[in-house]
Structure formats: structure tokens, C-alpha cells
Design a protein around this motif. Sequence first.
Motif, PDB file in Angstrom:
ATOM      1  N   LEU A  34      -1.747 -36.297  17.058  1.00 29.72           N
ATOM      2  CA  LEU A  34      -0.424 -36.537  16.485  1.00 29.72           C
ATOM      3  C   LEU A  34      -0.535 -36.925  15.014  1.00 29.72           C
ATOM      4  O   LEU A  34       0.205 -36.419  14.166  1.00 29.72           O
ATOM      5  CB  LEU A  34       0.315 -37.618  17.273  1.00 29.72           C
ATOM      6  N   PHE A  35      -1.457 -37.806  14.692  1.00 31.05           N
ATOM      7  CA  PHE A  35      -1.642 -38.239  13.312  1.00 31.05           C
ATOM      8  C   PHE A  35      -2.015 -37.057  12.417  1.00 31.05           C
ATOM      9  O   PHE A  35      -1.502 -36.911  11.306  1.00 31.05           O
ATOM     10  CB  PHE A  35      -2.696 -39.341  13.243  1.00 31.05           C
ATOM     11  N   GLY A  36      -2.889 -36.188  12.894  1.00 29.64           N
ATOM     12  CA  GLY A  36      -3.272 -35.003  12.123  1.00 29.64           C
ATOM     13  C   GLY A  36      -2.079 -34.107  11.827  1.00 29.64           C
ATOM     14  O   GLY A  36      -1.906 -33.632  10.696  1.00 29.64           O
ATOM     15  N   PHE A  37      -1.243 -33.889  12.822  1.00 28.81           N
ATOM     16  CA  PHE A  37      -0.042 -33.086  12.596  1.00 28.81           C
ATOM     17  C   PHE A  37       0.898 -33.776  11.612  1.00 28.81           C
ATOM     18  O   PHE A  37       1.487 -33.123  10.741  1.00 28.81           O
ATOM     19  CB  PHE A  37       0.688 -32.796  13.907  1.00 28.81           C
ATOM     20  N   LEU A  38       1.033 -35.082  11.743  1.00 27.14           N
ATOM     21  CA  LEU A  38       1.907 -35.805  10.818  1.00 27.14           C
ATOM     22  C   LEU A  38       1.430 -35.679   9.378  1.00 27.14           C
ATOM     23  O   LEU A  38       2.230 -35.528   8.458  1.00 27.14           O
ATOM     24  CB  LEU A  38       1.991 -37.282  11.214  1.00 27.14           C
ATOM     25  N   LEU A  39       0.128 -35.763   9.182  1.00 30.56           N
ATOM     26  CA  LEU A  39      -0.410 -35.649   7.827  1.00 30.56           C
ATOM     27  C   LEU A  39      -0.095 -34.289   7.212  1.00 30.56           C
ATOM     28  O   LEU A  39       0.155 -34.189   6.010  1.00 30.56           O
ATOM     29  CB  LEU A  39      -1.922 -35.875   7.830  1.00 30.56           C
ATOM     30  N   SER A  40      -0.077 -33.256   8.036  1.00 35.03           N
ATOM     31  CA  SER A  40       0.154 -31.908   7.508  1.00 35.03           C
ATOM     32  C   SER A  40       1.605 -31.662   7.109  1.00 35.03           C
ATOM     33  O   SER A  40       1.879 -30.767   6.306  1.00 35.03           O
ATOM     34  CB  SER A  40      -0.296 -30.861   8.531  1.00 35.03           C
ATOM     35  N   TYR A  47       9.200 -30.048   3.707  1.00 37.11           N
ATOM     36  CA  TYR A  47       9.134 -31.460   3.340  1.00 37.11           C
ATOM     37  C   TYR A  47       9.912 -31.738   2.045  1.00 37.11           C
ATOM     38  O   TYR A  47      10.581 -32.766   1.931  1.00 37.11           O
ATOM     39  CB  TYR A  47       7.680 -31.923   3.185  1.00 37.11           C
ATOM     40  N   ALA A  48       9.852 -30.823   1.097  1.00 37.43           N
ATOM     41  CA  ALA A  48      10.542 -31.014  -0.185  1.00 37.43           C
ATOM     42  C   ALA A  48      12.052 -31.082  -0.014  1.00 37.43           C
ATOM     43  O   ALA A  48      12.751 -31.643  -0.859  1.00 37.43           O
ATOM     44  CB  ALA A  48      10.172 -29.882  -1.138  1.00 37.43           C
ATOM     45  N   GLN A  49      12.555 -30.568   1.096  1.00 40.30           N
ATOM     46  CA  GLN A  49      13.991 -30.548   1.336  1.00 40.30           C
ATOM     47  C   GLN A  49      14.498 -31.790   2.073  1.00 40.30           C
ATOM     48  O   GLN A  49      15.705 -31.947   2.243  1.00 40.30           O
ATOM     49  CB  GLN A  49      14.365 -29.298   2.151  1.00 40.30           C
ATOM     50  N   LEU A  50      13.594 -32.657   2.497  1.00 44.03           N
ATOM     51  CA  LEU A  50      14.008 -33.843   3.244  1.00 44.03           C
ATOM     52  C   LEU A  50      14.780 -34.805   2.351  1.00 44.03           C
ATOM     53  O   LEU A  50      14.438 -34.994   1.186  1.00 44.03           O
ATOM     54  CB  LEU A  50      12.787 -34.577   3.824  1.00 44.03           C
ATOM     55  N   GLY A  51      15.782 -35.428   2.944  1.00 44.18           N
ATOM     56  CA  GLY A  51      16.534 -36.460   2.228  1.00 44.18           C
ATOM     57  C   GLY A  51      15.761 -37.768   2.208  1.00 44.18           C
ATOM     58  O   GLY A  51      14.692 -37.894   2.815  1.00 44.18           O
ATOM     59  N   ALA A  52      16.318 -38.740   1.542  1.00 45.56           N
ATOM     60  CA  ALA A  52      15.646 -40.040   1.372  1.00 45.56           C
ATOM     61  C   ALA A  52      15.378 -40.716   2.717  1.00 45.56           C
ATOM     62  O   ALA A  52      14.298 -41.271   2.936  1.00 45.56           O
ATOM     63  CB  ALA A  52      16.489 -40.942   0.473  1.00 45.56           C
ATOM     64  N   LEU A  57      11.552 -42.252   6.886  1.00 46.79           N
ATOM     65  CA  LEU A  57      11.172 -42.181   8.301  1.00 46.79           C
ATOM     66  C   LEU A  57       9.787 -41.561   8.442  1.00 46.79           C
ATOM     67  O   LEU A  57       8.961 -42.029   9.241  1.00 46.79           O
ATOM     68  CB  LEU A  57      12.219 -41.378   9.080  1.00 46.79           C
ATOM     69  N   TYR A  58       9.511 -40.548   7.645  1.00 49.50           N
ATOM     70  CA  TYR A  58       8.193 -39.917   7.661  1.00 49.50           C
ATOM     71  C   TYR A  58       7.103 -40.904   7.252  1.00 49.50           C
ATOM     72  O   TYR A  58       6.062 -41.004   7.902  1.00 49.50           O
ATOM     73  CB  TYR A  58       8.180 -38.686   6.744  1.00 49.50           C
ATOM     74  N   VAL A  59       7.343 -41.650   6.191  1.00 45.68           N
ATOM     75  CA  VAL A  59       6.352 -42.624   5.713  1.00 45.68           C
ATOM     76  C   VAL A  59       6.065 -43.672   6.792  1.00 45.68           C
ATOM     77  O   VAL A  59       4.906 -43.994   7.080  1.00 45.68           O
ATOM     78  CB  VAL A  59       6.819 -43.294   4.402  1.00 45.68           C
ATOM     79  N   VAL A  60       7.117 -44.179   7.406  1.00 47.22           N
ATOM     80  CA  VAL A  60       6.948 -45.177   8.470  1.00 47.22           C
ATOM     81  C   VAL A  60       6.184 -44.562   9.648  1.00 47.22           C
ATOM     82  O   VAL A  60       5.280 -45.191  10.212  1.00 47.22           O
ATOM     83  CB  VAL A  60       8.316 -45.733   8.922  1.00 47.22           C
ATOM     84  N   ALA A 121      15.024 -30.597  12.651  1.00 49.53           N
ATOM     85  CA  ALA A 121      15.228 -29.339  13.373  1.00 49.53           C
ATOM     86  C   ALA A 121      16.690 -29.085  13.710  1.00 49.53           C
ATOM     87  O   ALA A 121      17.127 -27.935  13.728  1.00 49.53           O
ATOM     88  CB  ALA A 121      14.396 -29.337  14.653  1.00 49.53           C
ATOM     89  N   THR A 122      17.451 -30.151  13.974  1.00 52.86           N
ATOM     90  CA  THR A 122      18.832 -29.945  14.411  1.00 52.86           C
ATOM     91  C   THR A 122      19.861 -30.377  13.381  1.00 52.86           C
ATOM     92  O   THR A 122      20.994 -29.918  13.442  1.00 52.86           O
ATOM     93  CB  THR A 122      19.120 -30.720  15.714  1.00 52.86           C
TER      94      THR A 122
END
Length: 159
Positions: A34-40, A47-52, A57-60, A121-122
Motif C-alpha cells: 500500500l505504501f509503495g502505491f501511495l508513493l507513486s 495528482y497535479a489536478q488535486l485540490g488542496a 489528505l494524500y500527505v496525511v 475517482a467519483t
Amino acid sequence: MTNDRDETPDERADRRWNETLQEVRVAQTGAQILFGFLLSVAFTPRYAQLGAFDRGLYVVTVALGALATGTLIAPVAYHQLLAGHHLKPQLVKAAGHLVSIGIVLLALTVTFSVLLLLRVATSHWIAWPVTACVTAWFVICWLVMPTMLLRGKSKSRSA
């Protein structure tokens, strides 16, 4: 707690250590994958399209994944540092605490990963109730059911 196995304290510590290692192997593997997938994720175009909020949430989630992975690997480091010092019972107890903490961190990582994934995704409110259901399922499977077994065992002993 009584020893129903007719084993010495050293034999009991060895058995419990081997059981802990088997348990931690399962959790470690899941946490590491899971951690490996998260890092990718940070290296994908999406990722560039994610809001603040989703970036936070990703960082946490990545931090929780790192903590879960480190905590679940810690018993191996303890063993390497303490081997030969005749501290196996203490090592088993410490490893048990670390595995418990690691499992909580892993559950949080999975929960936050589900929330992040479903939000991206949704882009829909459904992410929150689905994540709540996943969290509830972890609580039921990993906490409530084992607690019920313990209570049932103690009731049968007192009867």
C-alpha cells in the motif's frame, strides 16, 4: 494468565515470538505494498489536478503509511538489537505493542486511502459513507469480534 501448554518461560517466549513474526509478516506485506502505491500517486498526471483538501489528505495518508510500515518492521529491528541479551519475554511484549499500533496505523492508512481514491475517482459525496462503512468494518473485524471472543471465553470459565 496461566500456562496451559506445559512449556518453560523461555519456550513460551520463543513460541510467542514465532507467532508474532508470522502475524507481522502479513501486516508488513500489506503495509509495504500500500505504501509503495501511495508513493507513486504523486508522480501521476492526475495528482497535479488535486485540490488542496485532497493533497492534504494524500500527505496525511502517506505519512500514516510510512508510520505503519516503520512500526510493523520495528520488531525485526528490536530483535536484531536485542538478540543474545536474554530479553525474549520483554521483546515479545514490546513487539506485541508495536504490532497493535502498526495495525491501527495500517487501518487508518487504508481508510484514508479509500477516502482519497473515492474522492478522486467519483468526485462525489458517496466517498464519505463508503469510507465510514470500511472503517466500521475494520472496527468490527479487528476489535469487536476478538473482544466478543474474549468475553465469551471469560464467561465460559466463570460458569
